[in-house]
Motif scaffolding. Structure first.
Motif, mmCIF file in Angstrom:
data_model
loop_
_atom_site.group_PDB
_atom_site.id
_atom_site.type_symbol
_atom_site.label_atom_id
_atom_site.label_comp_id
_atom_site.label_asym_id
_atom_site.label_seq_id
_atom_site.Cartn_x
_atom_site.Cartn_y
_atom_site.Cartn_z
ATOM 1 N N SER A 139 44.644 50.395 84.768
ATOM 2 C CA SER A 139 44.503 49.475 83.647
ATOM 3 C C SER A 139 44.858 50.208 82.356
ATOM 4 N N PHE A 140 45.611 49.541 81.479
ATOM 5 C CA PHE A 140 46.044 50.146 80.223
ATOM 6 C C PHE A 140 45.698 49.213 79.056
ATOM 7 N N PRO A 141 45.083 49.743 77.980
ATOM 8 C CA PRO A 141 44.823 48.909 76.797
ATOM 9 C C PRO A 141 46.131 48.545 76.112
ATOM 10 N N VAL A 142 46.207 47.328 75.627
ATOM 11 C CA VAL A 142 47.427 46.850 74.972
ATOM 12 C C VAL A 142 47.377 47.220 73.488
ATOM 13 N N GLN A 143 48.374 47.987 73.060
ATOM 14 C CA GLN A 143 48.496 48.347 71.652
ATOM 15 C C GLN A 143 49.426 47.357 70.959
ATOM 16 N N VAL A 144 49.059 46.972 69.737
ATOM 17 C CA VAL A 144 49.879 46.042 68.961
ATOM 18 C C VAL A 144 50.581 46.811 67.856
ATOM 19 N N ILE A 166 42.622 42.274 76.619
ATOM 20 C CA ILE A 166 42.793 43.536 75.901
ATOM 21 C C ILE A 166 43.416 44.611 76.783
ATOM 22 N N ASN A 167 43.369 44.422 78.106
ATOM 23 C CA ASN A 167 43.965 45.383 79.041
ATOM 24 C C ASN A 167 44.903 44.658 79.999
ATOM 25 N N VAL A 168 45.917 45.368 80.476
ATOM 26 C CA VAL A 168 46.792 44.853 81.525
ATOM 27 C C VAL A 168 46.751 45.827 82.697
ATOM 28 N N ALA A 183 50.901 50.755 76.917
ATOM 29 C CA ALA A 183 51.368 49.368 76.979
ATOM 30 C C ALA A 183 51.368 48.824 75.550
ATOM 31 N N LYS A 184 52.486 48.223 75.149
ATOM 32 C CA LYS A 184 52.617 47.782 73.757
ATOM 33 C C LYS A 184 53.208 46.374 73.674
ATOM 34 N N VAL A 185 52.844 45.690 72.576
ATOM 35 C CA VAL A 185 53.520 44.452 72.184
ATOM 36 C C VAL A 185 53.923 44.610 70.719
ATOM 37 N N PHE A 186 54.942 43.880 70.314
ATOM 38 C CA PHE A 186 55.483 44.006 68.966
ATOM 39 C C PHE A 186 55.439 42.645 68.278
ATOM 40 N N VAL A 187 54.857 42.631 67.055
ATOM 41 C CA VAL A 187 54.728 41.393 66.274
ATOM 42 C C VAL A 187 55.405 41.604 64.926
ATOM 43 N N PRO A 218 48.847 40.744 83.217
ATOM 44 C CA PRO A 218 49.954 39.796 83.065
ATOM 45 C C PRO A 218 51.131 40.420 82.320
ATOM 46 N N ASN A 219 52.278 39.731 82.388
ATOM 47 C CA ASN A 219 53.470 40.204 81.677
ATOM 48 C C ASN A 219 53.439 39.851 80.192
ATOM 49 N N PHE A 220 52.684 38.784 79.853
ATOM 50 C CA PHE A 220 52.571 38.349 78.466
ATOM 51 C C PHE A 220 51.095 38.333 78.083
ATOM 52 N N VAL A 221 50.801 38.678 76.822
ATOM 53 C CA VAL A 221 49.438 38.590 76.304
ATOM 54 C C VAL A 221 49.465 37.775 75.014
#
Length: 412
Positions: A139-144, A166-168, A183-187, A218-221
């Motif tokens: 499990s990895f926390p999602v960084q924004v 909060i985790n994927v 794990a990252k997402v970009f806004v 999931p692939n999307f958060v």
């Protein structure tokens, strides 16, 4: 020529020879061993290049980490059988059966099925090396990562992003999983003037910052980024002054609203956790009632909304309860400053708790603490006031209000 085609005998002869040739082509394998007016037709061959190699294995527990992608298949047989195969293209499969194999590197025989029985089949190579690894999940926390966060509309501020979930989870071979670092997402915040909430794809990276071709679950958060003008919603802290009449105790204090919005400079708002200064004079309250209190504008702020709040005070009959053998804790010690109880001072005391019956019933020993604070006490034999931490609507008393300690301060 027209006369020939109009002759019934000529047409019959031509039809006979055509039928004879068709019969020979279909039955050429049998004709090869029998006398015939036609020449014998020999066997032929056909090669299938880059045929997909399937590996069948226990996909619930293992991952295939290494295996050839394709092989070459050689077919031989009669021309008619090969022609039929090329024309019909029946479903066939070239595979390795690794269902009974465990984790590790294996040399396995390549098998096939689905080819016509009239054809001879050979696979090149006939065996292949494959590697299976155990499946693991981490499990990895999602960084924004907020892109252009400094380019929101003037005067607006960006709050802390909220990620759901909060985790994927990442499920893959043990070796490949070890490469995943984050794990990252970009806004993109360019020109934002209101809260942003949307779904964003998750990207996985190794320790060097290179994106990995690995999927998360999931692939999307969902990411929610608050964007507001410079203000903050903070809880109101009530300061109690005065004392209730004898025999009364506070059952509950409820604020409406419990939070207020404070407007001011961003640097001030960022450090604001609560709003204090609202005073409730208990000496003026004789029964359960609701009072309106002014909300002061703290120094450094511009305004507060609302300007007043309603405070509902519920009173009850005061009861008392004795708490025995309460540990007495020494607070405020440092590496240089220590303290011990004097011989005549017990380390456990009896405490009287005063409150409504309901409040006392809800309280447990873990809800309060008796302590002495030596942080401002100098060296020597001292009498230090005993203090209490506990539920707000319960007051505590002890027979001796001070504790006897010997304080040692090596920094003096």
């Amino acid at each position: 020529m027209d006369r020939l085609f109009n002759s019934h005998w000529f047409v019959r002869v031509i039809a006979f020879f055509v039928a004879l040739m068709l019969f020979a082509m279909v039955n050429q394998d049998n004709l090869g061993n029998q006398p015939s007016v036609l020449p014998t037709i020999s066997n032929s061959s056909y090669t299938l290049e880059e045929v997909d190699l399937q590996v069948l294995y226990n996909e619930d527990d293992l991952v295939l980490t290494d295996a050839p992608a394709t092989v070459q298949v050689n077919l031989s047989g009669s021309r008619s059988a090969l022609a039929y195969f090329q024309m019909m293209r029946p479903a066939y499969e070239v595979f390795i059966d690794a269902n009974e194999l465990e984790e590790g590197t294996h040399r396995a025989q390549i098998q096939y099925r689905g080819f016509p029985s009239e054809l001879s089949v050979s696979v090149t190579p006939s065996a292949a090396t494959i590697e299976l690894q155990e499946i693991q999940t981490s499990s990895f926390p999602v960084q924004v990562d907020l892109i252009n966060a400094d380019n929101v509309e003037e005067g607006y501020t960006v709050g802390t992003p909220i990620v759901t979930p909060i985790n994927v989870d990442v499920t893959d071979a043990r070796e490949w999983l070890s490469y995943v670092e984050s794990a990252k997402v970009f806004v993109d915040m360019e020109g934002a003037d209101s809260t942003i909430e949307d779904e964003y794809p998750v990207h996985l990276y190794n320790s060097d910052g290179l994106e990995l071709e690995v999927e998360s679950n999931p692939n999307f958060v969902t990411v929610r980024v608050p964007v507001t003008s410079p203000n903050k919603l903070v809880p109101v802290s009530i300061k109690r002054t005065g004392e209730l009449q004898d025999g009364l105790s506070i059952e509950n204090i409820e604020l409406e609203p419990g939070d207020v919005t404070v407007y001011g400079p961003s640097d001030y708002i960022e450090n604001l956790d609560s709003l204090s200064g609202v005073e409730l004079d208990l000496s003026e309250i004789e029964e359960t009632t609701t009072v309106e209190l002014d909300v002061p504008v703290p120094e450094g702020a511009e305004r507060v909304e609302p300007e007043t709040i309603s405070v509902e005070v519920t009173l009850g009959e005061e009861e008392e309860r004795e708490l025995s053998s309460v540990p007495l804790t020494i607070m405020g010690t440092t590496d240089d400053k220590t303290a011990v109880f004097q011989l005549e001072q017990p380390s456990s005391i009896s405490v009287m708790a005063y409150g409504t019956e309901e409040q006392l019933d809800r309280m447990s020993t873990s809800d309060f603490q008796a302590y002495v604070d030596i942080s401002e006490v100098s060296s020597g034999d001292k009498e230090v006031p005993i203090e209490f931490n506990g539920p707000q609507n319960i007051r505590f008393e002890t027979e001796d209000s001070d504790a006897l300690l010997t304080v040692t301060d090596q920094s003096e």
